[in-house]
Design a protein around this motif. Structure first.
Motif, mmCIF file in Angstrom:
data_model
loop_
_atom_site.group_PDB
_atom_site.id
_atom_site.type_symbol
_atom_site.label_atom_id
_atom_site.label_comp_id
_atom_site.label_asym_id
_atom_site.label_seq_id
_atom_site.Cartn_x
_atom_site.Cartn_y
_atom_site.Cartn_z
ATOM 1 N N VAL A 78 35.798 -12.132 -9.956
ATOM 2 C CA VAL A 78 36.675 -12.716 -11.181
ATOM 3 C C VAL A 78 38.046 -11.822 -10.549
ATOM 4 C CG1 VAL A 78 37.387 -12.635 -13.433
ATOM 5 C CG2 VAL A 78 35.263 -13.318 -12.561
ATOM 6 N N PHE A 79 37.949 -10.686 -10.287
ATOM 7 C CA PHE A 79 39.315 -9.701 -10.502
ATOM 8 C C PHE A 79 39.096 -8.661 -9.392
ATOM 9 C CE2 PHE A 79 41.379 -6.230 -11.970
ATOM 10 C CZ PHE A 79 42.664 -6.656 -11.897
ATOM 11 N N GLU A 80 39.960 -8.128 -8.774
ATOM 12 C CA GLU A 80 39.799 -6.738 -8.096
ATOM 13 C C GLU A 80 41.107 -6.151 -7.752
ATOM 14 O OE1 GLU A 80 37.547 -6.629 -4.406
ATOM 15 O OE2 GLU A 80 37.119 -4.585 -4.661
ATOM 16 N N ALA A 132 39.880 -1.314 -10.740
ATOM 17 C CA ALA A 132 38.504 -2.193 -11.228
ATOM 18 C C ALA A 132 38.316 -3.220 -10.271
ATOM 19 C CB ALA A 132 38.670 -2.403 -12.656
ATOM 20 N N LEU A 133 36.874 -3.624 -10.400
ATOM 21 C CA LEU A 133 36.167 -4.940 -10.014
ATOM 22 C C LEU A 133 35.674 -5.654 -11.321
ATOM 23 C CD1 LEU A 133 35.128 -6.691 -7.659
ATOM 24 C CD2 LEU A 133 33.313 -5.209 -7.651
ATOM 25 N N ALA A 134 35.873 -6.973 -11.315
ATOM 26 C CA ALA A 134 35.374 -7.794 -12.325
ATOM 27 C C ALA A 134 34.600 -8.807 -11.778
ATOM 28 C CB ALA A 134 36.318 -8.245 -13.376
ATOM 29 N N PHE A 135 33.313 -9.213 -12.273
ATOM 30 C CA PHE A 135 32.471 -10.235 -11.768
ATOM 31 C C PHE A 135 31.695 -10.761 -12.783
ATOM 32 C CE2 PHE A 135 28.744 -7.438 -11.257
ATOM 33 C CZ PHE A 135 29.344 -6.083 -11.284
ATOM 34 N N MET A 136 31.051 -11.826 -12.443
ATOM 35 C CA MET A 136 29.996 -12.597 -13.525
ATOM 36 C C MET A 136 28.828 -11.833 -13.491
ATOM 37 S SD MET A 136 32.318 -14.657 -14.258
ATOM 38 C CE MET A 136 31.356 -15.560 -15.437
ATOM 39 N N THR A 184 31.117 -11.582 -18.455
ATOM 40 C CA THR A 184 31.855 -10.811 -17.361
ATOM 41 C C THR A 184 31.670 -9.416 -17.189
ATOM 42 O OG1 THR A 184 33.176 -12.774 -17.304
ATOM 43 C CG2 THR A 184 34.052 -10.830 -15.929
ATOM 44 N N LEU A 185 31.715 -8.799 -16.218
ATOM 45 C CA LEU A 185 31.294 -7.152 -16.177
ATOM 46 C C LEU A 185 32.770 -6.759 -15.584
ATOM 47 C CD1 LEU A 185 27.778 -7.035 -15.018
ATOM 48 C CD2 LEU A 185 28.372 -6.675 -17.257
ATOM 49 N N VAL A 186 33.039 -5.610 -15.983
ATOM 50 C CA VAL A 186 34.233 -5.015 -15.356
ATOM 51 C C VAL A 186 33.926 -3.528 -14.955
ATOM 52 C CG1 VAL A 186 36.852 -4.419 -15.625
ATOM 53 C CG2 VAL A 186 35.763 -6.421 -16.959
ATOM 54 N N ILE A 187 33.901 -3.215 -13.811
ATOM 55 C CA ILE A 187 33.568 -2.047 -13.479
ATOM 56 C C ILE A 187 34.690 -0.954 -12.861
ATOM 57 C CG2 ILE A 187 31.105 -2.629 -12.948
ATOM 58 C CD1 ILE A 187 31.480 -2.381 -10.039
ATOM 59 N N PRO A 188 34.690 0.435 -12.917
ATOM 60 C CA PRO A 188 35.811 0.935 -12.142
ATOM 61 C C PRO A 188 35.648 1.260 -10.819
ATOM 62 C CG PRO A 188 34.203 2.626 -13.601
ATOM 63 C CD PRO A 188 33.929 1.023 -13.781
#
Ligand code: 5GP
Length: 144
Positions: free
Chosen positions: A26-28, A32-36, A46-50
């Motif tokens: 979704v976003f990077e 951070a990286l965000a993905f479904m 959605t998950l958001v990881i550092p």
């Protein structure tokens, strides 16, 4: 895994960060990286990881990285809300297996909720169709 212990470089999210496992992104950026979520508890989960930290959970996160990371979590939650127009949104994370954590790289969940639609149980949701996740990710990314 309890709250104490070593970071496992072979956890699923570390592999996703290294590009060794696929994700529907979704976003990077550099923070951070965000993905479904592949087992979504609701449509748009959605998950958001550092990135750049070996943090198993929120307690492990270096204090100077908390602000930048949470700013990304908020941004993704805003985009999920703009894109999918839920009636509410759950933003949460678990620390340690007894608290419900199953993947030991820090992550926040962003779970949109709609009136009258039950949220599927944590760890009890079926695997999503990847094409559907890609369509949702594109809508969320467009709202960032
Ligand atoms: P936790 O239980 O640690 O709070 O959350 C881990 C989340 O990661 C769960 O919601 C689970 O559905 C999700 N998950 C587990 N394995 C994968 C995977 O390989 N890919 C993606 N995208 N999500 C995963």
């Amino acid at each position: 895994m309890s709250l104490t212990g070593a970071y496992d470089d072979d956890n699923i999210f570390a592999k996703i960060l290294r590009g060794e496992m696929p994700c529907v992104k979704v976003f990077e950026d550099d923070v951070a990286l965000a993905f479904m979520d592949i087992f979504p508890q609701s449509r748009g989960h959605t998950l958001v990881i550092p990135k750049g930290v070996r943090a198993r959970n929120f307690l492990d996160l270096p204090p100077e990285t908390v602000g930048p990371y949470l700013a990304r979590v908020q941004r993704v939650a805003q985009a999920v809300t703009t894109a999918l127009s839920p009636d509410g949104v759950v933003v949460l994370q678990f620390n340690g297996a007894p608290a419900g954590q199953t993947v030991f790289h820090l992550h926040f969940h962003v779970i949109p909720r709609w009136e009258g639609e039950a949220m599927k149980g944590h760890g009890a949701a079926p695997k999503a169709d990847v094409a559907e996740l890609q369509a949702l990710a594109a809508r969320i990314a467009a709202a960032l």
